[in-house]
Design an enzyme around this catalytic site. Structure first.
Site, mmCIF file in Angstrom:
data_model
loop_
_atom_site.group_PDB
_atom_site.id
_atom_site.type_symbol
_atom_site.label_atom_id
_atom_site.label_comp_id
_atom_site.label_asym_id
_atom_site.label_seq_id
_atom_site.Cartn_x
_atom_site.Cartn_y
_atom_site.Cartn_z
ATOM 1 N N GLU A 1 0.820 -1.220 0.000
ATOM 2 C CA GLU A 1 0.000 0.000 0.000
ATOM 3 C C GLU A 1 0.852 1.268 0.000
ATOM 4 O O GLU A 1 0.340 2.369 0.187
ATOM 5 C CB GLU A 1 -0.952 -0.010 1.219
ATOM 6 C CG GLU A 1 -1.938 -1.177 1.181
ATOM 7 C CD GLU A 1 -3.001 -1.154 2.277
ATOM 8 O OE1 GLU A 1 -2.894 -0.312 3.202
ATOM 9 O OE2 GLU A 1 -3.932 -1.973 2.204
ATOM 10 N N GLY B 1 -6.070 -0.827 15.410
ATOM 11 C CA GLY B 1 -6.483 -1.830 16.387
ATOM 12 C C GLY B 1 -7.901 -1.675 16.901
ATOM 13 O O GLY B 1 -8.324 -2.441 17.768
ATOM 14 N N ASP C 1 -18.387 1.505 11.759
ATOM 15 C CA ASP C 1 -16.986 1.496 11.334
ATOM 16 C C ASP C 1 -16.713 2.619 10.341
ATOM 17 O O ASP C 1 -15.931 2.463 9.411
ATOM 18 C CB ASP C 1 -16.603 0.130 10.735
ATOM 19 C CG ASP C 1 -15.108 0.004 10.464
ATOM 20 O OD1 ASP C 1 -14.322 0.691 11.129
ATOM 21 O OD2 ASP C 1 -14.736 -0.774 9.566
ATOM 22 N N CYS D 1 -11.303 -18.003 10.827
ATOM 23 C CA CYS D 1 -10.612 -18.061 9.529
ATOM 24 C C CYS D 1 -11.118 -17.083 8.484
ATOM 25 O O CYS D 1 -10.423 -16.790 7.506
ATOM 26 C CB CYS D 1 -10.742 -19.472 8.930
ATOM 27 S SG CYS D 1 -10.494 -20.807 10.114
ATOM 28 N N MET E 1 0.534 -17.356 9.320
ATOM 29 C CA MET E 1 -0.544 -18.215 9.826
ATOM 30 C C MET E 1 -0.481 -18.249 11.353
ATOM 31 O O MET E 1 0.558 -18.564 11.929
ATOM 32 C CB MET E 1 -0.356 -19.620 9.255
ATOM 33 C CG MET E 1 -1.359 -20.646 9.741
ATOM 34 S SD MET E 1 -3.019 -20.380 9.048
ATOM 35 C CE MET E 1 -3.965 -21.499 10.092
#
Ligand code: CA
Length: 726
Positions: A110, A226, A351, A649, A692
């Site tokens: 980005e 966060g 949001d 996930c 992961m």
């Protein structure tokens, strides 16, 4: 399978994603001397911006030519408008690749590259800094802040970084894990590093940094991310030479009795006394991207993010505006003292961050010229405010919105009553949490008077999660196993709106669209505009385009090897103008979905008129076949797996077989052994180097087996649907 099988239910639950996947498949004069800085550059002689003497005066002096690109948004006003015009509407069709550079990581990119003294400084994923010869692309050095890959899951939106700050011979990068690093620009060696989230780290909170630091008068400013998890937002200024903390400005009140300053005393009155979880969660309000600075007014503008949790009544019941969430706050960069604020989204419930790009400009208003700040945040409205006082001048929606009617003359939003889901039903939020405009930078061209804005819509419905508790992980509650805190469920009812992406040329004086260009998918790149009457933008579908800034006519286009999200930039070196952009698909949308044929490792692509370098090829997609016969399962296995998958996930791997896989694999397109060996990479850390998370002790082998059953079942269902011609 019956209509009420667990698989069908979960697909219905997440149907928005289905709809989306289908859609996708398919500057003014130099200001007065601001003082400060110990460099030797004289504003009267701005040509020699050597890296060692690059201070605030030198950054301002560059405004006379724009030959270099010394700060994230080019200049302190963050206009991303360059006066360079050797590349222009007449010759842009002759652009060719001058050089390319491989950033090597497949995760999101980005960053806006900075160029000073013939050296380009650009960041790739995992906050790695690359210093390159800006003429040839030759690597001079790289600096790896060595972010622990196990920290990856603590950020909402990919392990991205938007770039560095430069000041007096140093390079500053805010690393993903919350450390600010100072690096010698010549050698690439660390000078110092400081922990910007020390207290949060002790408390185990998920703070991250993805934004570019800003360098002003000997101080380096950096915020954090966060708010999706539960943190208290703030911005800190550090001494550029020593790394010593100069000041810190919090954006939400202290949960204890005592506030840090008078501004927070004021803010505290807008939060609940009893009930709600803001005192535990920190309230949010992270400053994870936009800052801008006006040297004349000596004001630093901070873009403040969303509430934590998202659900306003669970965060701070009984109303209250919840300052300084979803606001622009102006502070004195010398000491962090509050000057003014404007809150576009009081008591944020959606949001609706106001962290999006802030531009300072002079606009012809009311028969004169007025210095303003402009912002087009997630909530779909374009704001023009007085830069000195924060006085509301105007706002208008640049896309259709479902949450508000508009703004009254005092700049107070007029909400639509159903926007807060008070009736307990699902509500389709337009714009959604992905934003009508996200972090992808916009640009302002004073010659055309237009702002070039990457707009979008990603469909989403939200429903009250009645059983939500702070930091409580439950199967079926989106990403709660990874520490996310919403207070909402998503897409219990499928959304009706279509996904959309477009470039809008917006007139900020008339508050109306002048022209726009539609794209096949959302999540297109940031923009650059130049005195060559040009607008440059990369796209989600993997191209890089130049438009006529006045008319929107497409003048030039090239393949870009992968989907693009970052903004292009430009510089002049030895009499030649270059256009450069960092390529690398990613971010929260790009982890799970792609609009280009494949996702390939990040690159820097640099163009000039008559460039003849070979464009790297887009590597063909390898993940195209639905997995078959990897796992045997019962409906009970699939039902259990579905809840665990959503809990742990979903935001990284996406909905199996429905999303097509972004920079993180969609597991329904795996080889069978990937699913069969899931224990190894879920519980034993064999994919830890890729970010992961470690689920040892959190999930059992049986849980893993159930989740893989869910993946296999969705692959099977999709295969059947395709065979049936759906
Ligand atoms: Ca957010």
């Amino acid at each position: 399978m019956t209509a009420d099988s667990p698989v069908t239910s979960i697909v219905r639950l997440l149907a928005p994603s289905l709809a989306l996947a289908l859609t996708v498949a398919c500057t003014g004069a130099p200001p007065a001397d601001p003082g400060g800085g110990s460099g030797t550059t004289d504003p009267e002689q701005p040509a020699a911006n050597a890296i060692d003497s690059l201070d605030t005066k030198a950054i301002i002096a560059n405004d006379q030519t724009d030959a270099q690109w010394p700060s994230y948004g080019l200049n302190y006003h963050e206009t991303r408008f360059s006066q360079l015009d050797k590349i222009n509407a007449g010759n842009v069709g002759e652009l060719g690749l001058a050089w390319s550079y491989d950033l090597t990581s497949i995760r999101g990119v980005e960053a806006t590259p900075l160029v000073v003294d013939g050296v380009m400084y650009v960041t790739g994923s995992w906050s790695i800094v690359h210093a390159l010869d800006a003429k040839t692309g030759e690597k001079l050095w790289t600096y790896d802040p060595e972010v622990d890959r196990a920290y990856g899951f603590r950020g909402c939106c990919d392990v991205v970084n938007r770039g560095v700050a430069l000041y007096e011979g140093m390079v500053y990068v805010g690393a993903y894990d919350g450390y600010l690093h100072a690096i010698d620009a010549k050698t690439g060696k660390q000078a110092w590093k400081v922990d910007t989230i020390e207290q949060g780290r002790k408390e185990g909170r998920s703070y991250t940094i993805t934004g570019a630091p800003r360098a002003i008068k000997g101080k380096i400013m950096i915020g954090n991310g966060g708010a999706e998890y539960g943190v208290r937002g703030y911005v800190t200024a550090y001494d550029a030479k020593s790394g010593e903390q100069a000041w810190r400005f919090y954006t939400t009140p202290n949960p204890g009795e005592k506030q840090e300053n008078e501004a927070l005393e004021m803010a505290r009155k807008t939060w609940s006394d009893e009930g709600g979880t803001w005192k535990e969660s920190g309230g949010g309000g992270t400053v994870w991207d936009a800052m801008a600075y006006d040297p004349d007014l000596n004001l630093l503008y901070l873009g403040v993010g969303n509430g934590s949790p998202w659900h306003a009544e669970k965060r701070s019941p009984g109303g209250g505006d919840n300052l300084f969430l979803s606001s622009i706050v102006a502070v004195n960069p010398d000491n962090g003292e509050y000057a003014w604020h404007y809150q576009g989204t009081p008591h944020d419930n959606w949001d609706y961050t106001h962290t999006q790009h802030i531009i300072v400009a002079e606009l012809p208003l009311e028969g004169g010229t007025r210095k303003v700040v402009m912002q087009a945040p997630k909530n779909g409205f374009f704001y023009v405010l007085d830069a000195k006082t924060g006085e509301f001048i105007s706002a208008n929606n640049f896309v259709p919105v479902s949450w508000a009617e508009g703004y009254d003359e005092n700049g107070r939003v007029i909400e639509k009553p159903q926007a807060r889901q008070t009736d307990g039903k699902s509500y389709e939020t337009i714009p959604s949490a992905y934003g009508a405009h996200n972090w992808h930078p916009m640009s302002f061209n004073p010659n055309t008077g237009l702002v070039y804005l990457p707009a979008q819509h990603v469909p989403l419905t939200v429903t009250d999660d009645k059983n939500w508790e702070f930091n409580k992980s439950r199967p079926g509650v989106m990403m709660s196993g990874m520490g996310w805190n919403f207070g909402f469920g998503f897409n219990v009812e499928p959304p009706k709106a279509a996904a959309m992406g477009k470039l809008i040329a917006w007139d900020p004086v008339k508050q109306e669209e002048r022209w726009s260009v539609p794209y096949p998918a959302p999540w297109n790149a940031g923009t650059l505009t130049t005195a060559g009457n040009l607008v440059f933008q990369g796209t989600a579908h993997g191209t890089f385009i130049a438009y006529n800034a006045e008319t929107g006519d497409k003048l030039w286009e090239t393949p870009a090897t992968s989907g693009v999200v970052a903004a292009p930039m430009t510089y002049e070196l030895d009499g030649e103008q270059y256009i450069s952009l960092a390529v690398g698909w990613g971010g929260v949308f790009g982890e799970t979905i792609r609009a280009a044929p494949n996702v390939t490792p990040g690159k820097v692509l640099t163009f000039k008129v008559g460039g003849t370098a070979q464009m790297p090829e887009m590597v063909a997609a390898t993940r195209t076949e639905l997995v078959e016969g990897a796992i045997e399962y019962t409906e009970a296995d699939v039902g259990a797996g579905a809840g665990l998958y959503v809990e742990n996930c979903f935001f990284c791997h996406g909905l199996p077989a429905v999303h097509n896989g972004g920079n993180i694999p969609n597991l329904a397109y795996s080889k069978p052994d990937v699913l069969q060996n899931a224990k190894a990479w879920v519980l034993e850390g064999t994919a830890a180097d890729k970010g992961m998370p470690d689920f040892k002790g959190k999930l059992t082998e049986e849980d893993v087996q159930h989740m893989m059953a869910f993946v296999q079942a969705l692959a099977d269902q999709q295969r059947a649907a395709q065979a049936g011609g759906e």
